[in-house]
Design an enzyme around this catalytic site. Structure first.
Site, PDB file in Angstrom:
ATOM      1  CB  CYS A 173      -1.081  -0.023   1.174  1.00 54.41           C
ATOM      2  SG  CYS A 173      -2.351   1.124   1.292  1.00 54.41           S
ATOM      3  CG  HIS A 205      -3.542  -4.141   3.687  1.00 52.86           C
ATOM      4  ND1 HIS A 205      -2.092  -3.710   4.177  1.00 52.86           N
ATOM      5  CD2 HIS A 205      -3.893  -2.900   2.874  1.00 52.86           C
ATOM      6  CE1 HIS A 205      -1.981  -2.223   3.916  1.00 52.86           C
ATOM      7  NE2 HIS A 205      -2.965  -1.864   3.116  1.00 52.86           N
TER       8      HIS A 205
END
Length: 487
Positions: A330, A427
């Site tokens: 991210c 994630h």
């Protein structure tokens, strides 16, 4: 009709989240339908719900303890700090506004409606709702307009059990002092108290319990000893991960100022063959790391500047020259690129910002946030993966041609030509046991055959045993009161 009880703390970090998870699992095992609820949470470690909303990760763990899928109603107000004075406000899973502390204080009364709506929807579906407070009700300067502690308890007519943390010392003063400063109406809402994180022979505190009960009039529901297996459960605070340094394989993760969604580290910290080293500001990245993992960030551009200010950019380049592996997830993925463009000043300052330059990609910040639970396959290992995406920004460039994940029918991630540096937006990859083992095998490291999900559930069961054996849960259940309709 559902009943509800609220666990508040005599201070921050007294273990409320863990207590709620343990009590919830214990009550589920008694045959009750239980739901967790936290009116207001402050955390950049969010979980994504199936319908694309955001809640605090602690409530996602508590939902798991209840055998439920996380829902936005379990945490209707989530504050995600973006600066020292302001935070993004998430209401019932969606972005509401970015507010400074003073402006948020003015908005809180308006948010109570959403909080109560969520609470009553949960209560309509379950036998018991266990509510977690935030911070401490003793912060009476915040009582006006409060939605997190006594303000909510009063509005929803929910009784309270107050938890004190003996590990910090001064627990008698914590509880008796809270009693002293609360107005009578709030004081009377507290039906019982408990002592958490005790070490040693609990009978040595019998006189302490008697003294607290005498000075407050509240009923003791017990002393909960230190739960040694707490480290096996997903952490809400990144500092709770830093103690995991047991294995020979080292994963180094720089502690960014606005580190976010660092749950990617949880399964690594739980693996006995891996040591997770949270590298604090002022420390160099360790030269002996197998993997440098740059985690997510709530403020990528600011954290990129912080990364350079620590000299970590120099350390990272040296790590790569030594043949070390790098993974950015991210915000960490965005930092690894050549450039971050924020034409609208979404993160504050308008401009183009030079990235670390280890991936040939460019990220353009855009106002739309992607929130999704995701499944797919790793092109790197062939294993199935699943997780979630929570980010703003779109990343493009030549190294995207070496995307190493297939998710939801599209390619995801980027890799350097030799595969030494990788990044992605997904994630939760390391929660998948097969992928985790294959990923480290490709780095020449053999890790354990741990079953992460099974170990988390075993730890929740152990936590339930722990609270069942040490607290008077019959008394807690007796203190719970019927939830009245929201009409």
């Amino acid at each position: 009709m559902a009943k509800a009880i609220m666990i508040q703390g005599a201070g921050s970090n007294v273990g409320k989240s863990m207590l709620v998870a343990g009590i919830a699992r214990a009550m589920v095992r008694r045959g009750l339908s239980v739901a967790p609820f936290k009116p207001q949470n402050m955390s950049n470690n969010a979980a994504v719900t199936a319908d694309g909303g955001e809640i605090g990760r602690a409530q996602a763990l508590q939902a798991r303890a209840c055998g439920l899928e996380p829902m936005v109603d379990m945490n209707p107000v989530l504050l995600k700090p973006e600066s020292d004075v302001g935070a993004q406000v998430i209401v019932q899973g969606a972005r509401y506004a970015t507010l400074k502390a003073r402006d948020y204080a003015k908005a809180k009364p308006q948010l109570m409606t959403a909080v109560l709506d969520s609470f009553h929807r949960l209560a309509a579906q379950h036998d018991l709702v266990i509510v977690e407070g935030a911070g401490s009700p003793a912060e009476i300067n915040l009582r006006a307009g409060d939605i997190a502690n006594m303000g909510f308890a009063e509005a929803a007519s929910v009784p309270v059990v107050l938890a004190g943390d003996i590990d910090r010392g001064g627990v008698i003063a914590q509880l008796v002092g809270t009693h002293a400063v609360l107005p009578k109406s709030d004081r009377d809402r507290i039906k019982g108290f408990l002592i958490n994180k005790f070490r040693g022979d609990v009978t040595l505190f019998d006189d302490g319990l008697a003294e607290i009960a005498k000075r407050t009039g509240w009923t003791s529901v017990g002393v909960c000893p230190w739960f040694a297996d707490a480290w096996k459960l997903p952490a809400e605070d990144v500092m709770d991960i830093s103690s995991s340094r047991t294995g020979d394989i080292k994963v180094a993760a720089p502690r960014l100022n606005r580190i976010a969604n660092f749950d990617d580290l949880d399964p690594l910290a739980a693996d006995p063959s891996i040591s997770v080293d949270i590298v604090e500001a002022g420390r160099p990245l360790p030269a002996d790391a197998t993997l440098v993992l740059i985690p997510g960030s709530k403020s990528t551009i600011a954290d990129l500047a912080h990364f350079r200010a620590q000299g970590w950019d120099i350390d990272l380049a040296a790590h790569i020259r030594r043949g070390g592996a790098v993974l950015g997830i991210c915000g960490g993925y965005q930092m690894l690129g050549t450039q971050i463009i924020d034409a609208d000043g979404i993160e504050g300052q308008v401009g183009q910002f030079e990235g670390l330059g280890h991936l040939d990609v460019v990220t353009e910040m855009k106002p739309e946030k992607r929130l999704a639970q995701t499944t797919g396959t790793s092109r790197l290992t062939g294993d199935k993966v699943e997780g979630y995406e929570i980010h703003i920004g779109e990343t493009t460039g030549p190294d995207r041609k070496r995307a190493w994940l297939d998710v939801q029918g599209r390619s995801e991630g980027a890799a350097s030509p030799n595969g030494q540096v990788r990044g992605c937006y997904l994630h939760g990859l390391f929660s998948q046991d097969a992928f985790r083992r294959s990923f480290f095998e490709q780095l020449g490291a053999q890790i354990s055959d741990m079953n992460y999900d099974e170990d988390v559930d075993l730890a929740l069961d152990a936590l339930a045993d722990h609270v069942e054996q040490t607290l008077d849960l019959d008394a807690v259940l007796e203190m719970a009161e019927t939830v009245h309709s929201n009409s």
